[in-house]
Design an enzyme around this catalytic site. Structure first.
Site, PDB file in Angstrom:
ATOM      1  N   GLU A 199      36.319  22.129  30.680  1.00  0.00           N
ATOM      2  CA  GLU A 199      37.732  22.479  30.842  1.00  0.00           C
ATOM      3  C   GLU A 199      38.520  22.265  29.550  1.00  0.00           C
ATOM      4  O   GLU A 199      39.415  23.044  29.235  1.00  0.00           O
ATOM      5  CB  GLU A 199      38.352  21.685  31.992  1.00  0.00           C
ATOM      6  CG  GLU A 199      37.850  22.102  33.369  1.00  0.00           C
ATOM      7  CD  GLU A 199      38.151  23.569  33.693  1.00  0.00           C
ATOM      8  OE1 GLU A 199      39.047  24.158  33.059  1.00  0.00           O
ATOM      9  OE2 GLU A 199      37.473  24.123  34.571  1.00  0.00           O
TER      10      GLU A 199
ATOM     11  N   TYR B 140      47.232  21.573  34.191  1.00  0.00           N
ATOM     12  CA  TYR B 140      46.124  22.460  34.571  1.00  0.00           C
ATOM     13  C   TYR B 140      44.801  21.697  34.635  1.00  0.00           C
ATOM     14  O   TYR B 140      44.072  21.779  35.639  1.00  0.00           O
ATOM     15  CB  TYR B 140      45.983  23.647  33.599  1.00  0.00           C
ATOM     16  CG  TYR B 140      44.607  24.259  33.751  1.00  0.00           C
ATOM     17  CD1 TYR B 140      44.327  25.065  34.857  1.00  0.00           C
ATOM     18  CD2 TYR B 140      43.564  23.932  32.888  1.00  0.00           C
ATOM     19  CE1 TYR B 140      43.052  25.555  35.070  1.00  0.00           C
ATOM     20  CE2 TYR B 140      42.290  24.419  33.090  1.00  0.00           C
ATOM     21  CZ  TYR B 140      42.039  25.228  34.180  1.00  0.00           C
ATOM     22  OH  TYR B 140      40.783  25.694  34.406  1.00  0.00           O
TER      23      TYR B 140
ATOM     24  N   ASP C 180      46.228  28.459  35.864  1.00  0.00           N
ATOM     25  CA  ASP C 180      46.023  28.821  34.462  1.00  0.00           C
ATOM     26  C   ASP C 180      46.535  30.253  34.272  1.00  0.00           C
ATOM     27  O   ASP C 180      47.176  30.819  35.158  1.00  0.00           O
ATOM     28  CB  ASP C 180      44.544  28.700  34.089  1.00  0.00           C
ATOM     29  CG  ASP C 180      43.738  29.819  34.711  1.00  0.00           C
ATOM     30  OD1 ASP C 180      44.153  30.344  35.757  1.00  0.00           O
ATOM     31  OD2 ASP C 180      42.693  30.181  34.150  1.00  0.00           O
TER      32      ASP C 180
ATOM     33  N   CYS D  75      38.411  45.067  44.142  1.00  0.00           N
ATOM     34  CA  CYS D  75      38.982  43.719  44.276  1.00  0.00           C
ATOM     35  C   CYS D  75      38.979  43.274  45.734  1.00  0.00           C
ATOM     36  O   CYS D  75      39.398  44.020  46.620  1.00  0.00           O
ATOM     37  CB  CYS D  75      40.416  43.699  43.746  1.00  0.00           C
ATOM     38  SG  CYS D  75      41.200  42.068  43.861  1.00  0.00           S
TER      39      CYS D  75
ATOM     40  N   CYS E 196      47.359  43.188  48.013  1.00  0.00           N
ATOM     41  CA  CYS E 196      48.024  43.101  46.706  1.00  0.00           C
ATOM     42  C   CYS E 196      49.222  44.057  46.634  1.00  0.00           C
ATOM     43  O   CYS E 196      49.081  45.269  46.704  1.00  0.00           O
ATOM     44  CB  CYS E 196      47.034  43.419  45.584  1.00  0.00           C
ATOM     45  SG  CYS E 196      47.766  43.271  43.938  1.00  0.00           S
TER      46      CYS E 196
END
Length: 347
Positions: free
Chosen positions: A43, A126, A144, A206, A212
DNA sequence: GAGGCGTGGTA
DNA sequence: TTACCAAGCCT
């Protein structure tokens, strides 16, 4: 909302990308658990950095320092040299500080606690959420750049970043499930990295295609909006590469704070906005030869053009820096801009 | 809170 | 070639 996270986890179970630090869904079924040290290392490296750029660095770091105690015991220069080329060098300095803090204050184990993680050097909102979530499967909202983009599109949010961050975080929070929060976080980020990409998103495949809103409105490619960035100025400077007769190179360790902090580099002038045709910043008297050509390099907030001076010297007296014996000098220990100067001198 | 802080890939 | 972009943190 549970249905949305379920759809995404089903997609992730099939499409999770393989990464050296990742424990995938199948491995977890077999009882494998993430190593918090590896999760943390990945990370930190992934901050503002692509998976492709990180992969080999991650493997080298883990091979050289398999545990946080190994890393905590390393020399600063070893770690900075191994990090060279990856950029954002404050991360490497904080990596060492954090490893030493984990050993000194947490018995060599990363705390399974968001607030405690947040206090460690180099770990911000984050990364604390990512480690808590991925390494310990605690439910935290991981936000993020990928998550911001996915949420902006899912809810057709046109407010520009960074102002939109709070509302996007609320959306991400509502979509985060109680079960498998770590896999959910990685799934959203994988989605952003592979399907909900900044340009030309692959909306047709997707898993969140139907809910969406930006896809329905046709606005997905233009989201998220961002406040425009400033143009980068051009700065100029000179670096000096002196090699002693025995092959040693005159180098310096840069100050811990600021640009390329803590990294090895060539002594030279300040980097200024106006080009000065006469070289300044020489570290010692020598018969300097100005190389043909120049080094061009772009940092986060300015372009740099460097003249490169070279000299063969017998005298070991320098005003700045120190001579590093030939067998201890590795160009790969240099940050990229300094390596470019070395490459020009070698050509 | 706005700016400093790297690099390599991509269009 | 230029500009934008990537799993942010610190001050």
């Amino acid at each position: 909302m549970r249905d949305l996270s379920r759809e995404l986890l089903d997609w992730y179970d099939i499409h999770a990308r393989a990464m050296p630090w990742r424990v995938g869904p199948r491995d977890k079924l077999a009882g494998v658990r993430p190593d918090p040290y590896a999760v943390w290392m990945s990370e930190i490296m992934l901050q503002q950095t692509t998976v492709a750029a990180v992969t080999e660095y991650f493997k080298r770091f883990i091979a050289r320092w398999p545990t946080v105690a190994d890393l905590a015991a390393a020399e600063d220069a070893e770690v900075m040299g191994e990090w060279a080329g990856l950029g954002y060098y404050a991360r490497a300095r904080n990596l060492l500080k954090c490893a030493r803090a984990v050993v000194a204050d947490h018995g060599g184990q990363f705390p399974a606690d968001h607030a405690a993680l947040l206090k460690l050097p180099g770990i911000g909102p984050y990364t604390a959420a990512a480690i808590a979530s991925i390494a310990f499967d605690l439910r935290h909202v991981v936000v993020d750049g990928n998550v911001e983009r996915v949420m902006a599109r899912m809810f057709d949010e046109h407010t520009p970043l960074p102002a939109a961050k709070p509302v996007l975080t609320e959306h991400a929070d509502r979509l985060t499930p109680n079960e498998r929060p770590g896999d959910h976080a990685q799934a959203v980020m994988d989605l952003g990295a592979t399907i909900c990409t900044p340009k030309s998103p692959a909306c047709g495949i997707c898993p969140w295609r139907d809910p969406c809103r930006a896809r329905a409105a046709g606005t997905a490619p233009e989201l998220p909006k961002k406040t425009p960035k400033k143009a980068k100025p051009i700065r100029h400077g000179t670096v000096y590469l002196a090699q002693r007769d025995d092959g040693a190179w005159l180098v310096e360790t840069r100050p811990d704070k600021g640009l390329l902090g803590g990294m090895m580099g060539w002594p030279g002038s300040d980097w200024v906005d106006v080009a000065d045709p006469r070289p300044t910043g020489s570290p010692m008297r020598a018969d300097w030869i100005k190389l043909n050509g120049e080094v061009r390099h772009t940092f986060t907030h300015f372009h740099l053009i460097l003249d490169v001076m070279v000299a063969q010297v017998a005298d070991t007296q320098a005003d700045r820096g120190f001579f590093l014996p030939r067998d201890q000098f590795r160009p790969s220990d240099l940050p990229t801009v300094m390596r470019k100067a070395f490459d020009l001198a070698q050509s």
